[in-house]
Design a protein around this motif. Structure first.
Motif, PDB file in Angstrom:
ATOM      1  N   GLU A 187      -7.242  -1.273  -5.593  1.00 55.29           N
ATOM      2  CA  GLU A 187      -7.800   0.073  -5.434  1.00 55.29           C
ATOM      3  C   GLU A 187      -6.714   1.086  -5.130  1.00 55.29           C
ATOM      4  O   GLU A 187      -6.741   2.203  -5.620  1.00 55.29           O
ATOM      5  N   ARG A 188      -5.735   0.711  -4.328  1.00 54.72           N
ATOM      6  CA  ARG A 188      -4.690   1.646  -3.941  1.00 54.72           C
ATOM      7  C   ARG A 188      -3.751   1.967  -5.096  1.00 54.72           C
ATOM      8  O   ARG A 188      -3.141   3.031  -5.123  1.00 54.72           O
ATOM      9  N   ARG A 189      -3.601   1.075  -6.019  1.00 59.94           N
ATOM     10  CA  ARG A 189      -2.688   1.342  -7.133  1.00 59.94           C
ATOM     11  C   ARG A 189      -3.154   2.512  -7.984  1.00 59.94           C
ATOM     12  O   ARG A 189      -2.354   3.152  -8.667  1.00 59.94           O
ATOM     13  N   ASN A 190      -4.438   2.805  -7.971  1.00 63.18           N
ATOM     14  CA  ASN A 190      -4.989   3.886  -8.769  1.00 63.18           C
ATOM     15  C   ASN A 190      -4.962   5.223  -8.048  1.00 63.18           C
ATOM     16  O   ASN A 190      -5.473   6.212  -8.559  1.00 63.18           O
ATOM     17  N   LEU A 191      -4.407   5.264  -6.849  1.00 63.33           N
ATOM     18  CA  LEU A 191      -4.366   6.491  -6.068  1.00 63.33           C
ATOM     19  C   LEU A 191      -2.924   6.892  -5.812  1.00 63.33           C
ATOM     20  O   LEU A 191      -2.063   6.047  -5.589  1.00 63.33           O
ATOM     21  N   SER A 192      -2.676   8.204  -5.845  1.00 64.15           N
ATOM     22  CA  SER A 192      -1.358   8.707  -5.470  1.00 64.15           C
ATOM     23  C   SER A 192      -1.226   8.698  -3.959  1.00 64.15           C
ATOM     24  O   SER A 192      -2.167   8.406  -3.228  1.00 64.15           O
ATOM     25  N   ALA A 193      -0.037   9.016  -3.481  1.00 64.56           N
ATOM     26  CA  ALA A 193       0.173   9.043  -2.037  1.00 64.56           C
ATOM     27  C   ALA A 193      -0.744  10.059  -1.365  1.00 64.56           C
ATOM     28  O   ALA A 193      -1.354   9.802  -0.330  1.00 64.56           O
ATOM     29  N   LEU A 194      -0.865  11.274  -1.972  1.00 64.34           N
ATOM     30  CA  LEU A 194      -1.761  12.282  -1.416  1.00 64.34           C
ATOM     31  C   LEU A 194      -3.205  11.840  -1.526  1.00 64.34           C
ATOM     32  O   LEU A 194      -4.019  12.061  -0.623  1.00 64.34           O
ATOM     33  N   GLY A 195      -3.529  11.180  -2.625  1.00 60.05           N
ATOM     34  CA  GLY A 195      -4.898  10.711  -2.793  1.00 60.05           C
ATOM     35  C   GLY A 195      -5.287   9.688  -1.755  1.00 60.05           C
ATOM     36  O   GLY A 195      -6.423   9.653  -1.288  1.00 60.05           O
ATOM     37  N   ARG A 196      -4.350   8.826  -1.355  1.00 57.18           N
ATOM     38  CA  ARG A 196      -4.654   7.842  -0.325  1.00 57.18           C
ATOM     39  C   ARG A 196      -4.941   8.513   1.013  1.00 57.18           C
ATOM     40  O   ARG A 196      -5.824   8.116   1.757  1.00 57.18           O
ATOM     41  N   LEU A 197      -4.164   9.581   1.320  1.00 51.34           N
ATOM     42  CA  LEU A 197      -4.402  10.284   2.576  1.00 51.34           C
ATOM     43  C   LEU A 197      -5.757  10.978   2.569  1.00 51.34           C
ATOM     44  O   LEU A 197      -6.505  10.947   3.550  1.00 51.34           O
ATOM     45  N   LEU A 198      -6.088  11.627   1.451  1.00 52.90           N
ATOM     46  CA  LEU A 198      -7.372  12.307   1.348  1.00 52.90           C
ATOM     47  C   LEU A 198      -8.527  11.328   1.355  1.00 52.90           C
ATOM     48  O   LEU A 198      -9.636  11.659   1.768  1.00 52.90           O
ATOM     49  N   ALA A 199      -8.290  10.114   0.908  1.00 53.19           N
ATOM     50  CA  ALA A 199      -9.344   9.103   0.895  1.00 53.19           C
ATOM     51  C   ALA A 199      -9.520   8.454   2.258  1.00 53.19           C
ATOM     52  O   ALA A 199     -10.394   7.616   2.434  1.00 53.19           O
ATOM     53  N   GLY A 200      -8.722   8.848   3.242  1.00 57.64           N
ATOM     54  CA  GLY A 200      -8.876   8.315   4.594  1.00 57.64           C
ATOM     55  C   GLY A 200      -8.076   7.056   4.851  1.00 57.64           C
ATOM     56  O   GLY A 200      -8.311   6.379   5.836  1.00 57.64           O
ATOM     57  N   LYS A 201      -7.152   6.694   3.994  1.00 58.63           N
ATOM     58  CA  LYS A 201      -6.364   5.482   4.202  1.00 58.63           C
ATOM     59  C   LYS A 201      -5.269   5.740   5.228  1.00 58.63           C
ATOM     60  O   LYS A 201      -4.882   6.857   5.516  1.00 58.63           O
ATOM     61  N   THR A 202      -4.733   4.670   5.787  1.00 62.27           N
ATOM     62  CA  THR A 202      -3.723   4.785   6.822  1.00 62.27           C
ATOM     63  C   THR A 202      -2.417   5.329   6.266  1.00 62.27           C
ATOM     64  O   THR A 202      -2.047   5.064   5.107  1.00 62.27           O
ATOM     65  N   THR A 203      -1.704   6.098   7.090  1.00 62.00           N
ATOM     66  CA  THR A 203      -0.407   6.624   6.683  1.00 62.00           C
ATOM     67  C   THR A 203       0.659   5.538   6.651  1.00 62.00           C
ATOM     68  O   THR A 203       1.752   5.776   6.149  1.00 62.00           O
ATOM     69  N   ALA A 204       0.365   4.345   7.183  1.00 61.02           N
ATOM     70  CA  ALA A 204       1.334   3.253   7.135  1.00 61.02           C
ATOM     71  C   ALA A 204       1.594   2.796   5.708  1.00 61.02           C
ATOM     72  O   ALA A 204       2.616   2.150   5.438  1.00 61.02           O
ATOM     73  N   LEU A 205       0.697   3.139   4.789  1.00 60.94           N
ATOM     74  CA  LEU A 205       0.862   2.710   3.401  1.00 60.94           C
ATOM     75  C   LEU A 205       1.959   3.477   2.671  1.00 60.94           C
ATOM     76  O   LEU A 205       2.245   3.163   1.514  1.00 60.94           O
ATOM     77  N   ARG A 206       2.551   4.479   3.333  1.00 66.81           N
ATOM     78  CA  ARG A 206       3.668   5.161   2.678  1.00 66.81           C
ATOM     79  C   ARG A 206       4.889   4.250   2.601  1.00 66.81           C
ATOM     80  O   ARG A 206       5.821   4.515   1.841  1.00 66.81           O
ATOM     81  N   PHE A 207       4.914   3.186   3.433  1.00 67.91           N
ATOM     82  CA  PHE A 207       5.962   2.178   3.357  1.00 67.91           C
ATOM     83  C   PHE A 207       5.542   1.105   2.350  1.00 67.91           C
ATOM     84  O   PHE A 207       4.353   0.782   2.214  1.00 67.91           O
ATOM     85  N   SER A 208       6.521   0.542   1.665  1.00 66.40           N
ATOM     86  CA  SER A 208       6.217  -0.567   0.777  1.00 66.40           C
ATOM     87  C   SER A 208       5.811  -1.780   1.597  1.00 66.40           C
ATOM     88  O   SER A 208       6.092  -1.872   2.798  1.00 66.40           O
ATOM     89  N   SER A 209       5.154  -2.718   0.954  1.00 65.59           N
ATOM     90  CA  SER A 209       4.655  -3.890   1.664  1.00 65.59           C
ATOM     91  C   SER A 209       5.796  -4.665   2.316  1.00 65.59           C
ATOM     92  O   SER A 209       5.705  -5.080   3.489  1.00 65.59           O
ATOM     93  N   GLU A 210       6.889  -4.848   1.601  1.00 66.33           N
ATOM     94  CA  GLU A 210       8.024  -5.590   2.144  1.00 66.33           C
ATOM     95  C   GLU A 210       8.675  -4.859   3.305  1.00 66.33           C
ATOM     96  O   GLU A 210       8.996  -5.454   4.340  1.00 66.33           O
ATOM     97  N   ASP A 211       8.856  -3.541   3.148  1.00 67.75           N
ATOM     98  CA  ASP A 211       9.466  -2.745   4.207  1.00 67.75           C
ATOM     99  C   ASP A 211       8.572  -2.711   5.442  1.00 67.75           C
ATOM    100  O   ASP A 211       9.042  -2.836   6.583  1.00 67.75           O
ATOM    101  N   ARG A 212       7.278  -2.563   5.238  1.00 70.49           N
ATOM    102  CA  ARG A 212       6.351  -2.491   6.356  1.00 70.49           C
ATOM    103  C   ARG A 212       6.303  -3.799   7.140  1.00 70.49           C
ATOM    104  O   ARG A 212       6.306  -3.803   8.374  1.00 70.49           O
ATOM    105  N   GLN A 213       6.283  -4.907   6.455  1.00 76.36           N
ATOM    106  CA  GLN A 213       6.245  -6.201   7.130  1.00 76.36           C
ATOM    107  C   GLN A 213       7.543  -6.473   7.881  1.00 76.36           C
ATOM    108  O   GLN A 213       7.522  -7.116   8.945  1.00 76.36           O
ATOM    109  N   GLN A 214       8.656  -5.991   7.367  1.00 74.82           N
ATOM    110  CA  GLN A 214       9.920  -6.132   8.093  1.00 74.82           C
ATOM    111  C   GLN A 214       9.896  -5.330   9.389  1.00 74.82           C
ATOM    112  O   GLN A 214      10.356  -5.797  10.444  1.00 74.82           O
TER     113      GLN A 214
END
Length: 574
Positions: free
Chosen positions: A427-454
């Motif tokens: 679902e997230r792949r179909n949304l831009s960064a701004l779209g994710r924020l407007l959709a109420g998703k967490t701002t932590a998603l601005r980091f890539s999965s690998e970077d965030r887990q590190q």
């Protein structure tokens, strides 16, 4: 001696000015105390014994109809007096409930921004509200406040700014933008007001002791409160400066603009990369640093160099049993945040999700057990009573230990959310960064999965290592280096070698945990490794106490101490 006409005038003055009523209550209470001071010494002792008995049970008399308007505060004890552990204070338990919400909001703050700035704002919000708790606890360990109208209203007035500060613990983009968001101003102002109210508590003690000669308050109470005014007043200036600066940024530069326009400008800046203003949070942190430095100067430079100064003439003794009880409740509160982080989270299917969940739950349970194994069960063996340096060491450790528990509990929530993010990846792949924020998703998603887990792994390993180190250092603070080294006397050479090896393994385990994020970043693997490390700590401590029998008695009573801490709040009502 007051005539009927004077009494009528007083009543009319009260109707016009409530502050006059408070002043009159203090005067009448003091007059009664001065008249009773002329009784014999034996009568004083009997009254003191009755007062102590009532002090231990005053929270059980909430149903009394004739509540006094004002009763001056009194010392819990003097130097040389036998200290009795106070009964459960339900007001303290209710006060702690606000910190449950604070810990949960702080966890969400870090989860939304797993970065050094997220850590900065977590510390900048956590330490000031912890300062409110610590100052209240130290005051209550020295002074007893009766259940009267004035102090009940004062308690309400103290809880309101604390609740306001907790409410405004928001995410980093909001707190770092005081120009368009009121939250940093509201938080700093609330903390400043809370500290001003604590200053008024100390001022009340000084006035009652010096002007009204209140029975139960002695010269050391006046000097202790005068010192507290300086100790609390200096960080209060930092909090006031932070609130003034944030207020000028929010109201001064936005004068005439509506709240809607400010929020619209803030959303536009968020999408374009807004300017960040971290000065208020640095001022809030500076207040805590100034407090600890002032405490160190007071303990080591002033009373360390001037040997002629008798600390019994300048300090009111703490009720160590009360402090032990409250620190135990504080630790349970912080561990409760870890429980909330594990239980209040979105669900995901898969073995790794539940392996992480169960590992986290078991880890929190073992950490609770490990904590109370590290603390003495008797006031005579506690660092706060042993010496000035050990008491200061224990106090400083609790600050780092507390914030580490908050971070550690938050990382388990982050671990579980990683599996939730994987489920929503399509679902997230179909949304831009701004779209994710407007959709109420967490701002932590601005980091890539690998970077965030590190980043999460760094927080996990660092906080876990500080928790282990703090617990080991607290054992040294309680017992001292000398007494711990004395445990090696009277044992065989083989036992000494085994003890040294076990201590070396414990130190190595802390180093291993501290560097864990450099070679493990998978959430489930980190969670399983964490619970294994806590289990190893418990095994190492058991082996060490088997090799050195002198510490075995304290370890054998660990379960009893844990049960006492958990059930202390209910013992007085049984």
């Amino acid at each position: 001696r007051t005539s009927t006409t004077t009494a009528s005038a007083i009543k009319r003055s009260f109707l016009c000015n409530p502050l006059f009523f408070i002043f009159w209550s203090i005067m009448t209470a003091t007059t009664a105390q001065e008249s009773s001071a002329s009784s014999s010494a034996s009568a004083k002792k009997e009254a003191s014994a009755k007062h102590s008995a009532h002090e231990g049970n005053h929270h059980h008399h909430g149903g009394e109809k004739n509540m006094p308007s004002y009763v001056p505060p009194r010392q819990r004890q003097r130097w040389g007096d036998d200290q009795h552990s106070p009964h459960t204070d339900w007001g303290d338990i209710f006060f702690d409930l606000f910190y449950v919400a604070a810990a949960y909001n702080l966890g969400n703050l870090l989860r939304e921004d797993p970065s050094t700035r997220g850590l900065l704002y977590l510390a900048g919000c956590f330490f000031p509200i912890m300062s409110v708790w610590v100052n209240k606890m130290y005051y209550a360990s020295r002074f007893y406040v009766a259940d009267d109208v004035f102090h009940r209203l004062f308690e309400v007035a103290s809880l309101v700014p604390l609740a306001t500060a907790v409410l405004h613990i928001r995410t980093v983009p909001i707190l770092s933008d005081p120009k368009n968001h009121v939250d940093m101003f509201a938080f700093s102002l609330s903390i400043a007001i809370a500290h001003v109210l604590m200053l008024l508590r100390s001022l009340e003690v000084m006035i009652c002791q010096r002007w009204f000669k209140t029975q139960g308050l002695y010269l050391e109470a006046y000097r202790n409160s005068r010192r507290d005014i300086i100790w609390i007043g200096i960080p209060t200036l930092f909090f006031i400066a932070a609130s003034v600066y944030a207020g000028i940024q929010h109201y001064g530069e936005n004068e005439g603009s509506s709240s809607y326009n400010r929020k619209l400008a803030a959303s536009e800046k968020t999408s374009a990369g807004s300017a960040e203003d971290d000065l208020p949070v640095y001022l809030n942190l500076g207040a805590i640093v100034a407090t600890q430095l002032l405490l160190a100067v007071l303990v080591f430079l002033v009373f360390g160099n001037f040997r002629k100064i008798d600390h019994k003439e300048w300090f009111v003794p703490m009720n160590i049993d009360y402090a032990i009880h409250r620190w135990g409740e504080w630790t349970m509160l912080l561990l409760g945040e870890s429980v909330l982080s594990l239980l209040i989270v979105d669900l995901s299917e898969g073995v790794e999700y539940y392996a992480t969940f169960f590992s986290g739950v078991v880890t929190v349970i073992l950490l609770e057990f490990l904590h109370f194994r590290s603390q003495p069960y008797d006031a005579d063996h506690h660092a706060l009573r042993r010496s000035r340096s050990s008491g200061l060491m224990f106090s400083l450790l609790m600050w780092f230990y507390s914030v580490s528990l908050i971070i550690l509990g938050t990382t388990y929530k982050m671990f579980l959310f990683e599996f939730v993010y994987e489920d929503e990846e399509g679902e997230r792949r179909n949304l831009s960064a701004l779209g994710r924020l407007l959709a109420g998703k967490t701002t932590a998603l601005r980091f890539s999965s690998e970077d965030r887990q590190q980043r999460i792994a760094n927080f996990f390993s660092g906080s876990f290592a500080i928790v282990f180190l703090s617990l080991d250092l607290s054992i040294l603070a309680h017992g001292g280096f000398g007494s711990n080294l004395n445990r090696l006397r009277g044992v065989s050479g083989t036992a000494k070698l085994a003890a040294v090896m076990l201590v070396a393994v414990r130190i190595g385990l802390i180093g291993f945990v501290a560097s864990l994020s450099q070679y493990v970043t998978e959430p489930s693997h980190l969670a399983i490794t964490g619970v294994s490390c806590v289990f190893c700590q418990l095994v190492l401590r058991s082996l060490l106490n088997y090799v050195l029998p002198d510490g075995k008695e304290q370890e054998d009573n660990a379960l009893e101490r844990v049960a006492a801490q958990l059930n202390a709040r209910f013992s007085s009502s049984l």
